[in-house]
Enzyme design. Structure first.
Site, PDB file in Angstrom:
ATOM      1  N   HIS A  12      -1.882  -4.904   2.755  1.00  0.00           N
ATOM      2  CA  HIS A  12      -3.216  -4.629   3.126  1.00  0.00           C
ATOM      3  C   HIS A  12      -2.742  -4.427   4.703  1.00  0.00           C
ATOM      4  O   HIS A  12      -4.181  -3.116   5.501  1.00  0.00           O
ATOM      5  CB  HIS A  12      -4.146  -5.548   3.191  1.00  0.00           C
ATOM      6  CG  HIS A  12      -5.572  -5.558   3.421  1.00  0.00           C
ATOM      7  ND1 HIS A  12      -6.154  -4.867   2.934  1.00  0.00           N
ATOM      8  CD2 HIS A  12      -6.136  -6.444   4.547  1.00  0.00           C
ATOM      9  CE1 HIS A  12      -7.860  -5.149   3.302  1.00  0.00           C
ATOM     10  NE2 HIS A  12      -7.541  -5.810   3.793  1.00  0.00           N
ATOM     11  N   ASP A  48      -6.616   7.077  -1.711  1.00  0.00           N
ATOM     12  CA  ASP A  48      -7.488   7.015  -0.291  1.00  0.00           C
ATOM     13  C   ASP A  48      -6.870   7.622   1.060  1.00  0.00           C
ATOM     14  O   ASP A  48      -5.152   7.378   0.684  1.00  0.00           O
ATOM     15  CB  ASP A  48      -7.481   6.096  -0.020  1.00  0.00           C
ATOM     16  CG  ASP A  48      -9.702   6.135  -0.666  1.00  0.00           C
ATOM     17  OD1 ASP A  48      -9.799   7.451  -1.803  1.00  0.00           O
ATOM     18  OD2 ASP A  48     -10.100   4.328  -0.772  1.00  0.00           O
ATOM     19  N   ARG A  49      -7.137   8.073   1.442  1.00  0.00           N
ATOM     20  CA  ARG A  49      -6.377   7.894   2.929  1.00  0.00           C
ATOM     21  C   ARG A  49      -5.270   9.860   2.728  1.00  0.00           C
ATOM     22  O   ARG A  49      -5.287  10.363   2.874  1.00  0.00           O
ATOM     23  CB  ARG A  49      -5.518   6.728   3.473  1.00  0.00           C
ATOM     24  CG  ARG A  49      -6.838   6.274   4.090  1.00  0.00           C
ATOM     25  CD  ARG A  49      -6.037   5.512   5.112  1.00  0.00           C
ATOM     26  NE  ARG A  49      -7.140   4.282   6.372  1.00  0.00           N
ATOM     27  CZ  ARG A  49      -7.897   4.445   6.840  1.00  0.00           C
ATOM     28  NH1 ARG A  49      -7.618   5.899   7.759  1.00  0.00           N
ATOM     29  NH2 ARG A  49      -8.473   3.335   7.414  1.00  0.00           N
ATOM     30  N   HIS A  73      -1.682   4.070  -0.708  1.00  0.00           N
ATOM     31  CA  HIS A  73      -2.616   5.133   0.367  1.00  0.00           C
ATOM     32  C   HIS A  73      -2.070   6.715  -0.138  1.00  0.00           C
ATOM     33  O   HIS A  73      -2.070   7.437   0.745  1.00  0.00           O
ATOM     34  CB  HIS A  73      -2.457   4.778   1.852  1.00  0.00           C
ATOM     35  CG  HIS A  73      -3.289   3.785   1.609  1.00  0.00           C
ATOM     36  ND1 HIS A  73      -4.818   3.665   1.285  1.00  0.00           N
ATOM     37  CD2 HIS A  73      -3.383   2.381   2.286  1.00  0.00           C
ATOM     38  CE1 HIS A  73      -5.426   2.686   1.298  1.00  0.00           C
ATOM     39  NE2 HIS A  73      -3.879   1.479   2.501  1.00  0.00           N
ATOM     40  N   ASN A  96      -8.042  -3.175  -1.973  1.00  0.00           N
ATOM     41  CA  ASN A  96     -10.386  -2.908  -1.109  1.00  0.00           C
ATOM     42  C   ASN A  96     -10.150  -1.005  -1.983  1.00  0.00           C
ATOM     43  O   ASN A  96     -11.234  -0.791  -1.659  1.00  0.00           O
ATOM     44  CB  ASN A  96      -9.993  -3.246  -0.155  1.00  0.00           C
ATOM     45  CG  ASN A  96      -9.136  -2.971   0.930  1.00  0.00           C
ATOM     46  OD1 ASN A  96      -7.946  -2.037   1.108  1.00  0.00           O
ATOM     47  ND2 ASN A  96      -9.693  -2.031   1.866  1.00  0.00           N
ATOM     48  N   HIS A  97      -8.783  -0.613  -1.570  1.00  0.00           N
ATOM     49  CA  HIS A  97      -9.839   1.113  -1.236  1.00  0.00           C
ATOM     50  C   HIS A  97      -9.947   1.412  -3.324  1.00  0.00           C
ATOM     51  O   HIS A  97      -9.548   2.280  -3.601  1.00  0.00           O
ATOM     52  CB  HIS A  97      -8.555   1.641  -1.075  1.00  0.00           C
ATOM     53  CG  HIS A  97      -8.041   2.000   0.811  1.00  0.00           C
ATOM     54  ND1 HIS A  97      -9.226   3.188   1.103  1.00  0.00           N
ATOM     55  CD2 HIS A  97      -8.096   0.983   1.489  1.00  0.00           C
ATOM     56  CE1 HIS A  97      -9.333   2.822   2.294  1.00  0.00           C
ATOM     57  NE2 HIS A  97      -8.945   1.711   2.540  1.00  0.00           N
ATOM     58  N   ASP A 147       0.626  -1.066  -0.332  1.00  0.00           N
ATOM     59  CA  ASP A 147       0.253   0.241   0.329  1.00  0.00           C
ATOM     60  C   ASP A 147       0.426   1.234   0.268  1.00  0.00           C
ATOM     61  O   ASP A 147       1.770   1.428   0.883  1.00  0.00           O
ATOM     62  CB  ASP A 147      -0.983  -0.019   1.578  1.00  0.00           C
ATOM     63  CG  ASP A 147      -1.491  -1.152   1.154  1.00  0.00           C
ATOM     64  OD1 ASP A 147      -0.903  -2.059   1.298  1.00  0.00           O
ATOM     65  OD2 ASP A 147      -2.674  -1.343   2.439  1.00  0.00           O
ATOM     66  N   ASP A 151      -4.208  -0.548  -3.379  1.00  0.00           N
ATOM     67  CA  ASP A 151      -4.594   0.866  -2.799  1.00  0.00           C
ATOM     68  C   ASP A 151      -3.433   1.340  -2.976  1.00  0.00           C
ATOM     69  O   ASP A 151      -2.760   2.596  -1.564  1.00  0.00           O
ATOM     70  CB  ASP A 151      -4.084   0.616  -1.245  1.00  0.00           C
ATOM     71  CG  ASP A 151      -5.707  -0.066  -0.351  1.00  0.00           C
ATOM     72  OD1 ASP A 151      -6.538  -0.611  -1.210  1.00  0.00           O
ATOM     73  OD2 ASP A 151      -5.325  -0.548   0.454  1.00  0.00           O
ATOM     74  N   HIS A 200      -3.681  -9.086  -3.097  1.00  0.00           N
ATOM     75  CA  HIS A 200      -3.524  -7.603  -1.444  1.00  0.00           C
ATOM     76  C   HIS A 200      -4.054  -7.947  -0.297  1.00  0.00           C
ATOM     77  O   HIS A 200      -3.494  -7.544   0.389  1.00  0.00           O
ATOM     78  CB  HIS A 200      -4.368  -6.145  -2.642  1.00  0.00           C
ATOM     79  CG  HIS A 200      -4.664  -4.863  -1.877  1.00  0.00           C
ATOM     80  ND1 HIS A 200      -3.543  -4.261  -1.107  1.00  0.00           N
ATOM     81  CD2 HIS A 200      -5.483  -4.948  -0.475  1.00  0.00           C
ATOM     82  CE1 HIS A 200      -3.775  -3.608   0.118  1.00  0.00           C
ATOM     83  NE2 HIS A 200      -5.168  -3.900   0.249  1.00  0.00           N
ATOM     84  N   ARG A 218     -11.694  -7.215  10.866  1.00  0.00           N
ATOM     85  CA  ARG A 218     -12.086  -5.653   9.960  1.00  0.00           C
ATOM     86  C   ARG A 218     -13.850  -5.664   9.552  1.00  0.00           C
ATOM     87  O   ARG A 218     -14.746  -4.798   9.051  1.00  0.00           O
ATOM     88  CB  ARG A 218     -11.575  -5.568   8.123  1.00  0.00           C
ATOM     89  CG  ARG A 218     -10.488  -5.977   8.793  1.00  0.00           C
ATOM     90  CD  ARG A 218      -9.044  -5.807   6.974  1.00  0.00           C
ATOM     91  NE  ARG A 218      -7.930  -5.930   7.466  1.00  0.00           N
ATOM     92  CZ  ARG A 218      -7.056  -5.067   6.730  1.00  0.00           C
ATOM     93  NH1 ARG A 218      -7.939  -3.804   7.115  1.00  0.00           N
ATOM     94  NH2 ARG A 218      -6.155  -5.210   7.248  1.00  0.00           N
TER      95      ARG A 218
END
Length: 492
Positions: free
Chosen positions: A422, A267-268, A237, A296-297, A235, A264, A345, A395
């Site tokens: 992840h 995002d964030r 991000h 997943n993002h 990730d 990923d 991922h 999660r």
């Protein structure tokens, strides 16, 4: 037992245990403030064991679970808090936050309404309630007018020739619609200085990569030629400046310096547009040397909550976000390196009989948000656990899988190793399941708060692995999730 007329029946707790529980809670609060969330969770658990009748302990532990992205556990703790004390507002707020993180917008809306009713003077809650209501209404509207996503093809409606580049534009330009290394290096410098490329060139990059992705299976074979190396990154991000640092310490992508970015990308972090356009540009330039796995993002619901949708709309347009969304659905779900290392991922599955061909044949098109329980969802969301067997996901999505599950899967498919991402790791990577499952995470000091290192894995043609770790580098004063509307503060 004593009956509590408002909540669940409460077991008697001695005054001594109440005092000890408060001491454990205070110790947990200090650990939480020090960002030592796992240790804080352990101390909150100690407090709960001593006094299970205090709603605050569950709500505090829920918040710590949110910080570690264990949203399923957070929901469970928040629910326990409101059962212990139905008047405890923070319990409803924590449950709303955890459900927002899981994109369970209707559940979150219900709790935001409760919180707003109990504390009508809180303007922050009112704003979150309004924003959540807007998301729910938009989703319902989209359902009402929805068509098969395969038929929704914005890419084919974009006329690049109709997009004029104003003479005042002084950024990098694509000559004759062709990507070059010089363009990408100029673009990265442009991004580094917090400037944008023209929307025409951004569209060209996305469209070119989408076309490539549409031709790929869900499981892509990767071969590392002699005299080359493949670098697997986890990730990133949207942490663009840390992303650039990966290239600084490990070299820019080239035909010999191959990369696999394992989901990923966005995002964030608040420089997700810069990250994804750079990755897509390198993929366009080096289609057999740069590989991208869906995380997943790379999904609509997550992008609504964690900032990417807002960032694209702020920097470009809603149309461009829709094009990114279409392109994300085309991203492969897994890669197999030299027929021996599987890279995904998230992780493995809720059943034992899954084969590589099952992964290869997943119909990933038309599902912008992976369905719970599907192979696709488990690939993107699952996590390893130290105990044998399988367990419910911390999660709230996917599963947790033990070393025996990993061993059986690898043996069934005649492969040696699983590499996944992840999860943030203190040292950037961790080796588990008797050396058969490796997690790599490449966003150091995640969300500017965690203090972790980032890591990458260099793989040689004979499948020797070499790990590099790195610290975070400075970035402009733009906070994580700056484009996440009212919800940025819930998770950072």
């Amino acid at each position: 037992m004593n009956a509590d007329t408002n909540g669940i029946q409460a077991d008697p707790v001695s005054e001594e245990n109440k005092v000890k529980a408060e001491e454990a809670k205070e110790a947990a609060n200090k650990l939480f403030k020090a960002k030592n969330y796992e240790a804080a969770i352990a101390k909150y658990t100690e407090a709960i064991d001593l006094n299970p009748n205090a709603a605050q302990y569950y709500a505090n532990r829920a918040f710590a679970h949110i910080k570690t992205e264990a949203y399923g556990f957070a929901v469970a703790d928040a629910e326990r808090a409101v059962k212990v004390d139905p008047t405890y507002v923070k319990g409803y707020y924590r449950r709303a936050a955890a459900n927002m993180a899981l994109c369970r917008f209707k559940d979150a809306l219900q709790d935001f309404r409760i919180v707003a009713k109990k504390d009508p003077s809180d303007t922050s809650v009112k704003a979150k309630l309004a924003e959540c209501k807007k998301i729910v209404n938009k989703i319902e509207f989209e359902k009402a007018i929805s068509v098969d996503p395969r038929q929704k093809n914005l890419a084919e409606t974009i006329d690049l020739n109709a997009i004029a580049v104003d003479s005042s534009y002084d950024g990098p330009k694509l000559a004759d619609g062709q990507i070059t290394r010089e363009f990408i290096e100029d673009m990265m410098e442009c991004f580094k200085n917090q400037k944008k490329i023209h929307r025409k060139y951004a569209f060209q990059i996305i469209l070119a990569v989408r076309k490539m992705m549409l031709e790929l299976p869900s499981l892509v074979d990767v071969t590392i030629p002699q005299n080359c190396k493949l670098t697997v990154c986890g990730d990133v991000h949207g942490q663009f400046y840390d992303f650039l640092n990966i290239f600084k310490i490990n070299g820019l992508p080239s035909e010999e310096n191959m990369y696999l970015f394992n989901g990923d990308f966005v995002d964030r972090g608040s420089f997700s547009v810069e990250v994804i356009l750079t990755l897509f540009a390198f993929k366009w330039l080096y289609p057999t040397s740069v590989y991208l796995t869906r995380g997943n993002h790379e999904t609509d619901d997550m992008n609504k909550v964690y900032g990417f949708e807002g960032e694209v709309k702020a920097k470009y347009s809603e149309q461009m976000f829709e094009l990114f969304s279409e392109t994300f659905t085309a991203l492969p779900l897994a890669h197999i390196v030299n027929q021996k290392i599987l890279v995904v991922h998230g992780g493995l599955f809720s059943k034992d009989d899954v084969t590589l061909d099952d992964i290869r044949n997943i119909d990933r098109f038309g599902k912008r948000q992976p369905e719970h329980g599907s192979l696709m969802c488990e690939l993107l969301w699952s996590d390893p656990q130290p105990l044998p067997g399988r367990g419910p996901s911390k999660r709230g999505v996917g599963i947790q899988f033990g070393p025996d599950v990993t061993e059986k899967f690898l043996k069934r498919n005649n492969i040696d190793l699983l590499i996944r991402s992840h999860e943030v790791k203190e040292n950037g990577y961790v080796i588990e399941h008797n050396g058969k499952c490796i997690t790599v995470f490449s966003a150091p000091n995640y969300c500017d708060t965690i203090g972790n290192k980032g890591a990458l894995i260099n793989i040689t043609p004979d499948l020797q692995l070499n790990y590099k770790t790195f610290e975070a580098v400075p970035h402009p004063n733009v906070r994580p999730m700056a484009y996440a509307s009212q919800f940025g503060g819930l998770f950072t």
